[in-house]
Design a protein around this motif. Sequence first.
Motif, PDB file in Angstrom:
ATOM      1  N   LEU A  48     -49.809 -74.208 -61.683  1.00 41.66           N
ATOM      2  CA  LEU A  48     -48.602 -74.764 -61.082  1.00 41.66           C
ATOM      3  C   LEU A  48     -48.865 -75.678 -59.886  1.00 41.66           C
ATOM      4  CD1 LEU A  48     -46.142 -71.736 -61.411  1.00 41.66           C
ATOM      5  CD2 LEU A  48     -46.228 -73.814 -62.803  1.00 41.66           C
ATOM      6  N   ASP A  79     -52.433 -64.285 -64.856  1.00 35.57           N
ATOM      7  CA  ASP A  79     -51.252 -63.900 -64.084  1.00 35.57           C
ATOM      8  C   ASP A  79     -51.051 -62.395 -64.177  1.00 35.57           C
ATOM      9  OD1 ASP A  79     -50.982 -66.571 -63.706  1.00 35.57           O
ATOM     10  OD2 ASP A  79     -49.075 -66.793 -64.751  1.00 35.57           O
ATOM     11  N   ARG A  83     -45.842 -60.763 -66.664  1.00 38.05           N
ATOM     12  CA  ARG A  83     -45.315 -62.139 -66.695  1.00 38.05           C
ATOM     13  C   ARG A  83     -45.395 -62.703 -68.110  1.00 38.05           C
ATOM     14  NH1 ARG A  83     -44.497 -66.156 -63.099  1.00 38.05           N
ATOM     15  NH2 ARG A  83     -45.174 -68.280 -63.548  1.00 38.05           N
ATOM     16  N   GLN A  87     -41.047 -66.883 -68.786  1.00 35.32           N
ATOM     17  CA  GLN A  87     -40.901 -66.916 -67.328  1.00 35.32           C
ATOM     18  C   GLN A  87     -41.719 -68.064 -66.739  1.00 35.32           C
ATOM     19  OE1 GLN A  87     -42.127 -62.815 -66.924  1.00 35.32           O
ATOM     20  NE2 GLN A  87     -40.089 -62.174 -66.262  1.00 35.32           N
ATOM     21  N   LYS A  88     -42.879 -68.308 -67.312  1.00 31.74           N
ATOM     22  CA  LYS A  88     -43.699 -69.427 -66.852  1.00 31.74           C
ATOM     23  C   LYS A  88     -42.972 -70.755 -67.104  1.00 31.74           C
ATOM     24  CE  LYS A  88     -47.558 -71.504 -65.455  1.00 31.74           C
ATOM     25  NZ  LYS A  88     -48.789 -71.403 -66.275  1.00 31.74           N
ATOM     26  N   TYR A  89     -42.285 -70.854 -68.234  1.00 34.38           N
ATOM     27  CA  TYR A  89     -41.502 -72.057 -68.523  1.00 34.38           C
ATOM     28  C   TYR A  89     -40.449 -72.282 -67.430  1.00 34.38           C
ATOM     29  CZ  TYR A  89     -37.874 -75.013 -70.485  1.00 34.38           C
ATOM     30  OH  TYR A  89     -36.928 -75.995 -70.644  1.00 34.38           O
ATOM     31  N   ASP A  91     -40.627 -71.401 -64.372  1.00 32.71           N
ATOM     32  CA  ASP A  91     -41.336 -71.883 -63.193  1.00 32.71           C
ATOM     33  C   ASP A  91     -41.704 -73.360 -63.329  1.00 32.71           C
ATOM     34  OD1 ASP A  91     -41.179 -69.384 -62.054  1.00 32.71           O
ATOM     35  OD2 ASP A  91     -43.190 -68.774 -62.674  1.00 32.71           O
ATOM     36  N   ALA A  94     -38.730 -75.438 -62.559  1.00 32.29           N
ATOM     37  CA  ALA A  94     -38.497 -75.494 -61.114  1.00 32.29           C
ATOM     38  C   ALA A  94     -39.473 -76.454 -60.438  1.00 32.29           C
ATOM     39  CB  ALA A  94     -38.629 -74.099 -60.509  1.00 32.29           C
ATOM     40  N   VAL A  95     -40.735 -76.415 -60.847  1.00 32.80           N
ATOM     41  CA  VAL A  95     -41.732 -77.325 -60.280  1.00 32.80           C
ATOM     42  C   VAL A  95     -41.373 -78.776 -60.584  1.00 32.80           C
ATOM     43  CG1 VAL A  95     -44.130 -78.101 -60.507  1.00 32.80           C
ATOM     44  CG2 VAL A  95     -43.631 -75.677 -60.224  1.00 32.80           C
ATOM     45  N   GLN A  98     -38.497 -79.827 -58.321  1.00 34.72           N
ATOM     46  CA  GLN A  98     -38.954 -79.995 -56.941  1.00 34.72           C
ATOM     47  C   GLN A  98     -39.828 -81.241 -56.777  1.00 34.72           C
ATOM     48  OE1 GLN A  98     -40.871 -76.240 -56.311  1.00 34.72           O
ATOM     49  NE2 GLN A  98     -38.953 -75.090 -56.468  1.00 34.72           N
TER      50      GLN A  98
END
Length: 258
Positions: A48, A79, A83, A87-89, A91, A94-95, A98
């Motif tokens: 990430l 991880d 996880r 859930q990684k998707y 994230d 969100a990245v 941002q």
Amino acid sequence: MNDCRTRIFALSDVHVDYEVNARWVQSLSREDYRHDLLILAGDITHRLPELASCLSAFAERFAKVLFVPGNHELWVAGDRSERTSLQKYADVVAVAEQSGVCMRPYLHGNVLIAPLLGWYDYSFGQPSDELRHLWTDFHACRWPAGFQPEDVAAHFTRLNNTLSVQGAARVITFSHFLPRIDLLPSYVSSSHRVLDPVLGSSRLERQLRALGSSMHVYGHSHINRRIELDGVTYINNAFGYPGEERIAARGLLCIDEL
């Protein structure tokens, strides 16, 4: 320098886990693409922080960056054990937000550029025992209990179903995975065809056709080509791993001007 027209560039499989690839991203001009769009068709990195750095670098150089994750982005090896790759998707989404990168359909004038999420569902063939052992996704991804690749593909297909082409005179779609197996060139050796089951999904082809797409950008295969099939132009411009110069162009490709 650019004129008043907006160019559309395509790129995939940048794999900035390799330092030489990451350096290339950072070396891109901050002036030459200020009015242009970039379609980024997945497989940047599973890390990430590096993903954020790469996406931010592209966002600082282009007027708009449109992104869809690949399989590497969903790896969770290393991880914490609970996880999942879904859930990684979340994230990754969100990245991207941002970093100033768009993962939603984007309307430029009357041209809609739409990402198609996906996964492979074995519509290109059943995986062999050899492939299940060698293919990293089978070890680096973790799905909710009971999820099989077909379920993963169906999950992302449902997310695509909210797409609308209202107001668009033309549609360009893009995905990481291949929408049809005949995008592989005939020169690909039989020894490499063991990978066919994990290359893509015919679900993507049905969706891009339903949207009326005239051009589709894809990644994943690391084999660059441009071909028209049944009225749609398919384009792959993979940066690729170091040493793949013969099959990957290792540079930006302008695919259209608006």
